[in-house]
Design a protein around this motif. Structure first.
Motif, PDB file in Angstrom:
ATOM      1  N   VAL A  77       5.838  12.756   5.967  1.00  0.00           N
ATOM      2  CA  VAL A  77       7.069  11.918   6.719  1.00  0.00           C
ATOM      3  C   VAL A  77       7.713  13.049   7.192  1.00  0.00           C
ATOM      4  CG1 VAL A  77       8.926  10.525   6.121  1.00  0.00           C
ATOM      5  CG2 VAL A  77       6.550  10.370   4.736  1.00  0.00           C
ATOM      6  N   GLY A  78       8.186  12.559   8.596  1.00  0.00           N
ATOM      7  CA  GLY A  78       8.863  13.386   9.164  1.00  0.00           C
ATOM      8  C   GLY A  78      10.456  12.743   9.344  1.00  0.00           C
ATOM      9  N   ARG A  79      11.432  13.723   9.934  1.00  0.00           N
ATOM     10  CA  ARG A  79      12.890  13.190  10.139  1.00  0.00           C
ATOM     11  C   ARG A  79      12.901  11.815  11.119  1.00  0.00           C
ATOM     12  NH1 ARG A  79      18.044  16.524  11.968  1.00  0.00           N
ATOM     13  NH2 ARG A  79      19.448  14.633  12.006  1.00  0.00           N
ATOM     14  N   ALA A  80      12.059  11.805  12.045  1.00  0.00           N
ATOM     15  CA  ALA A  80      11.990  10.574  12.888  1.00  0.00           C
ATOM     16  C   ALA A  80      11.585   9.380  12.349  1.00  0.00           C
ATOM     17  CB  ALA A  80      11.232  10.867  14.170  1.00  0.00           C
ATOM     18  N   ASP A  81      10.631   9.590  11.400  1.00  0.00           N
ATOM     19  CA  ASP A  81       9.910   8.379  10.619  1.00  0.00           C
ATOM     20  C   ASP A  81      11.353   7.713   9.622  1.00  0.00           C
ATOM     21  OD1 ASP A  81       7.379   8.735  11.507  1.00  0.00           O
ATOM     22  OD2 ASP A  81       7.027  10.308  10.134  1.00  0.00           O
ATOM     23  N   VAL A  82      12.008   8.722   9.201  1.00  0.00           N
ATOM     24  CA  VAL A  82      13.019   8.248   8.236  1.00  0.00           C
ATOM     25  C   VAL A  82      13.949   7.558   8.930  1.00  0.00           C
ATOM     26  CG1 VAL A  82      14.834   8.804   6.508  1.00  0.00           C
ATOM     27  CG2 VAL A  82      12.539   9.768   6.321  1.00  0.00           C
TER      28      VAL A  82
ATOM     29  N   ARG B 222       9.843  -9.141   4.479  1.00  0.00           N
ATOM     30  CA  ARG B 222       9.264  -8.016   3.781  1.00  0.00           C
ATOM     31  C   ARG B 222       9.204  -6.741   4.485  1.00  0.00           C
ATOM     32  NH1 ARG B 222       9.928  -8.820  -0.985  1.00  0.00           N
ATOM     33  NH2 ARG B 222       8.424  -7.206  -1.799  1.00  0.00           N
ATOM     34  N   LEU B 223       9.344  -5.528   3.757  1.00  0.00           N
ATOM     35  CA  LEU B 223       9.364  -4.220   4.333  1.00  0.00           C
ATOM     36  C   LEU B 223       7.947  -3.867   4.943  1.00  0.00           C
ATOM     37  CD1 LEU B 223      10.473  -1.408   4.962  1.00  0.00           C
ATOM     38  CD2 LEU B 223       9.597  -0.762   2.934  1.00  0.00           C
ATOM     39  N   THR B 224       7.803  -3.790   6.126  1.00  0.00           N
ATOM     40  CA  THR B 224       6.627  -3.276   6.748  1.00  0.00           C
ATOM     41  C   THR B 224       6.682  -1.787   6.741  1.00  0.00           C
ATOM     42  OG1 THR B 224       7.527  -3.647   8.979  1.00  0.00           O
ATOM     43  CG2 THR B 224       6.012  -5.211   8.236  1.00  0.00           C
ATOM     44  N   ASP B 225       5.992  -1.146   5.836  1.00  0.00           N
ATOM     45  CA  ASP B 225       6.155   0.284   5.722  1.00  0.00           C
ATOM     46  C   ASP B 225       5.720   1.093   6.934  1.00  0.00           C
ATOM     47  OD1 ASP B 225       6.268   2.664   4.735  1.00  0.00           O
ATOM     48  OD2 ASP B 225       4.796   2.796   3.347  1.00  0.00           O
ATOM     49  N   PRO B 226       6.951   1.457   7.564  1.00  0.00           N
ATOM     50  CA  PRO B 226       7.010   2.407   8.551  1.00  0.00           C
ATOM     51  C   PRO B 226       6.750   3.576   8.402  1.00  0.00           C
ATOM     52  CG  PRO B 226       8.957   2.190   8.398  1.00  0.00           C
ATOM     53  CD  PRO B 226       8.427   1.326   7.184  1.00  0.00           C
TER      54      PRO B 226
END
Length: 129
Positions: A49-54, A38-42
């Motif tokens: 939300v920043g560019r590095a998060d995406v 499952r996706l662990t929501d990072p």
């Protein structure tokens, strides 16, 4: 003839081992059920939300690609944050435009008023008494 018996014995041992593994050696399952990936929501919940998060986000793979629900959740979250940022940018641009219009069309606060009323202020009334 020895090769034949060796191959036959080897085949019987392999078939017996596979049969025992498939049928199960007891009541426990041969392969344990594994929780699906499952996706662990990072994406951070406490800040935008920043560019590095995406760039750091990795979606889990399924048999035919990515899990649609995980992709939909991530894209929905990113879309909501982008819409919020767009609204905030529009609000700031509107406030800036209003401030610029007031500065261009409004009175100059640093300029002193001219005319006879400016010199006859309270000092003129006191001097007449």
């Amino acid at each position: 003839m020895r090769v034949f018996w060796f191959l036959l014995l080897t085949m019987v041992v392999v078939v017996a081992a596979v049969t025992l593994a498939v049928v199960g050696g007891g009541k426990s399952a041969v392969l344990q059920d594994v929780e699906p990936e499952r996706l662990t929501d990072p994406l951070p919940l406490d800040r935008p939300v920043g560019r590095a998060d995406v760039e750091a986000m990795r979606l889990p793979l399924s048999v035919r690609g990515y899990r649609m629900t995980d992709v939909d959740e991530a894209l929905g979250r990113l879309g909501a944050e982008l819409a919020e940022r767009d609204a905030h940018i529009a609000e700031l641009e509107s406030a800036l435009a209003g401030a610029q219009a007031t500065a261009v069309n409004g009175p100059d606060l640093l300029k002193r008023p001219e005319g006879p009323a400016a010199g006859d202020g309270p000092q003129g009334e006191e001097g007449g008494r």
